[in-house]
Write a protein that holds these residues in place. Structure first.
Motif, PDB file in Angstrom:
ATOM      1  N   ILE A  39       0.875  -1.175   0.000  1.00 10.73           N
ATOM      2  CA  ILE A  39       0.000   0.000   0.000  1.00 10.73           C
ATOM      3  C   ILE A  39       0.909   1.220   0.000  1.00 10.73           C
ATOM      4  O   ILE A  39       1.849   1.293   0.796  1.00 10.73           O
ATOM      5  CB  ILE A  39      -0.900   0.026   1.251  1.00 10.73           C
ATOM      6  CG1 ILE A  39      -1.790  -1.219   1.311  1.00 10.73           C
ATOM      7  CG2 ILE A  39      -1.751   1.300   1.292  1.00 10.73           C
ATOM      8  CD1 ILE A  39      -2.435  -1.444   2.667  1.00 10.73           C
ATOM      9  N   ILE A  40       0.638   2.147  -0.892  1.00 10.17           N
ATOM     10  CA  ILE A  40       1.448   3.374  -0.931  1.00 10.17           C
ATOM     11  C   ILE A  40       0.563   4.560  -0.535  1.00 10.17           C
ATOM     12  O   ILE A  40      -0.559   4.699  -1.019  1.00 10.17           O
ATOM     13  CB  ILE A  40       2.120   3.561  -2.317  1.00 10.17           C
ATOM     14  CG1 ILE A  40       3.195   4.626  -2.277  1.00 10.17           C
ATOM     15  CG2 ILE A  40       1.125   3.817  -3.415  1.00 10.17           C
ATOM     16  CD1 ILE A  40       4.179   4.553  -3.437  1.00 10.17           C
TER      17      ILE A  40
ATOM     18  N   ARG B  42       1.481  12.329  -9.127  1.00 11.55           N
ATOM     19  CA  ARG B  42       2.385  11.530  -9.967  1.00 11.55           C
ATOM     20  C   ARG B  42       2.652  10.167  -9.341  1.00 11.55           C
ATOM     21  O   ARG B  42       2.839   9.168 -10.030  1.00 11.55           O
ATOM     22  CB  ARG B  42       3.714  12.265 -10.179  1.00 11.55           C
ATOM     23  CG  ARG B  42       3.589  13.521 -11.023  1.00 11.55           C
ATOM     24  CD  ARG B  42       4.888  14.290 -11.064  1.00 11.55           C
ATOM     25  NE  ARG B  42       5.193  14.897  -9.769  1.00 11.55           N
ATOM     26  CZ  ARG B  42       6.316  15.558  -9.500  1.00 11.55           C
ATOM     27  NH1 ARG B  42       7.272  15.667 -10.428  1.00 11.55           N
ATOM     28  NH2 ARG B  42       6.513  16.097  -8.309  1.00 11.55           N
ATOM     29  N   ILE B  43       2.656  10.127  -8.005  1.00 12.20           N
ATOM     30  CA  ILE B  43       2.896   8.857  -7.315  1.00 12.20           C
ATOM     31  C   ILE B  43       1.700   7.924  -7.499  1.00 12.20           C
ATOM     32  O   ILE B  43       1.867   6.719  -7.680  1.00 12.20           O
ATOM     33  CB  ILE B  43       3.242   9.088  -5.830  1.00 12.20           C
ATOM     34  CG1 ILE B  43       4.596   9.782  -5.752  1.00 12.20           C
ATOM     35  CG2 ILE B  43       3.246   7.775  -5.049  1.00 12.20           C
ATOM     36  CD1 ILE B  43       5.001  10.250  -4.392  1.00 12.20           C
ATOM     37  N   LYS B  44       0.516   8.486  -7.495  1.00 13.57           N
ATOM     38  CA  LYS B  44      -0.691   7.676  -7.746  1.00 13.57           C
ATOM     39  C   LYS B  44      -0.580   6.992  -9.103  1.00 13.57           C
ATOM     40  O   LYS B  44      -0.895   5.807  -9.257  1.00 13.57           O
ATOM     41  CB  LYS B  44      -1.942   8.550  -7.700  1.00 13.57           C
ATOM     42  CG  LYS B  44      -3.212   7.769  -7.952  1.00 13.57           C
ATOM     43  CD  LYS B  44      -4.434   8.655  -7.996  1.00 13.57           C
ATOM     44  CE  LYS B  44      -5.674   7.796  -8.227  1.00 13.57           C
ATOM     45  NZ  LYS B  44      -6.893   8.592  -8.257  1.00 13.57           N
TER      46      LYS B  44
ATOM     47  N   ILE C  68      -1.868  -0.729  -4.571  1.00 16.53           N
ATOM     48  CA  ILE C  68      -2.941   0.054  -3.945  1.00 16.53           C
ATOM     49  C   ILE C  68      -2.357   1.402  -3.523  1.00 16.53           C
ATOM     50  O   ILE C  68      -1.300   1.451  -2.898  1.00 16.53           O
ATOM     51  CB  ILE C  68      -3.487  -0.664  -2.694  1.00 16.53           C
ATOM     52  CG1 ILE C  68      -4.134  -1.997  -3.071  1.00 16.53           C
ATOM     53  CG2 ILE C  68      -4.487   0.218  -1.935  1.00 16.53           C
ATOM     54  CD1 ILE C  68      -4.375  -2.908  -1.884  1.00 16.53           C
ATOM     55  N   SER C  69      -3.053   2.485  -3.847  1.00 13.20           N
ATOM     56  CA  SER C  69      -2.575   3.804  -3.429  1.00 13.20           C
ATOM     57  C   SER C  69      -3.698   4.541  -2.702  1.00 13.20           C
ATOM     58  O   SER C  69      -4.864   4.443  -3.071  1.00 13.20           O
ATOM     59  CB  SER C  69      -2.089   4.618  -4.627  1.00 13.20           C
ATOM     60  OG  SER C  69      -3.146   4.880  -5.519  1.00 13.20           O
ATOM     61  N   ILE C  70      -3.307   5.249  -1.650  1.00 12.71           N
ATOM     62  CA  ILE C  70      -4.259   6.005  -0.835  1.00 12.71           C
ATOM     63  C   ILE C  70      -3.761   7.442  -0.733  1.00 12.71           C
ATOM     64  O   ILE C  70      -2.614   7.679  -0.337  1.00 12.71           O
ATOM     65  CB  ILE C  70      -4.357   5.427   0.599  1.00 12.71           C
ATOM     66  CG1 ILE C  70      -4.659   3.933   0.583  1.00 12.71           C
ATOM     67  CG2 ILE C  70      -5.393   6.193   1.430  1.00 12.71           C
ATOM     68  CD1 ILE C  70      -6.034   3.554   0.119  1.00 12.71           C
TER      69      ILE C  70
END
Length: 193
Positions: free
Chosen positions: A46-47, A53-55, A64-66
């Motif tokens: 999970i990031i 840009r990171i998404k 998974i990005s939050i």
């Protein structure tokens, strides 16, 4: 099951730019971090991000990005978001920062292997005697981790549970180097690393 939580929603206040996009050996710091975490023995990644840009990078990597809506409140917000998103079967949370250019898959796996032997312990790497990242917390400390505030990370939880801390010695200090200032970055580039 081990969940990796990559915390990259800081503001790089001591830098003149967003350090996650600085390049080392033609890869950005964030790309290097993701590559090492993906190559390790973690089960989930999970990031927690602030920069769009990171998404996009996370999406391309199938991670998974939050979005961290409260990034200004410090690292504790990333910790909480990651824990809340993690699978309930998780036995441990391993927290990564995005600015350790030389962190190796071998070091990550060494920490994970040690945790799997002692799943009730907090596992912390010591790089040439200096405490560093990534750190694994057992899932039963979830409630304590969700109560922390500010930019201190898990330090209070470590302090309150010092009897279950297990240090892993890493003899190559360069594996634990992090980049906080432009001078730190220049030293790495000047060395030709």
């Amino acid at each position: 099951m081990i969940t990796a939580i990559i915390m990259v929603s800081g503001f790089s206040k001591r830098m003149t730019c967003d350090k996650l996009f600085l390049k080392v050996n033609s890869e950005t710091l964030i790309e290097r971090t993701i590559k090492k975490v993906k190559g390790s023995e973690v089960d989930d990644i999970i990031i927690i991000y602030r920069d769009k840009r990171i998404k996009d990078i996370a999406k391309n990597q199938g991670i998974i990005s939050i979005y961290n809506n409260n990034a200004e409140k410090g690292q504790s917000e990333s910790i909480k978001l990651g824990i809340k998103e993690a699978d309930e079967r998780t036995k441990g949370f391993i927290f990564f920062v995005g600015d350790q250019p030389f962190l190796s898959i071998e070091v990550i796996n060494k920490i994970i292997i040690e945790f799997k032997k002692k799943t009730e312990k907090i596992i912390i790497p010591l790089y040439n005697g200096k405490r560093g990242n990534p750190i694994i917390f057992p899932a039963y400390l979830k409630k304590e981790l969700l109560l922390i505030n500010g930019d201190i990370g898990g330090r209070e939880v470590i302090k309150d549970n010092f009897d279950i801390v297990n240090y892993i010695k890493i003899h190559d200090k360069y594996l634990g180097i992090d980049i906080d200032t432009i001078e730190d970055y220049k030293k790495i580039i000047d060395k030709g690393e």
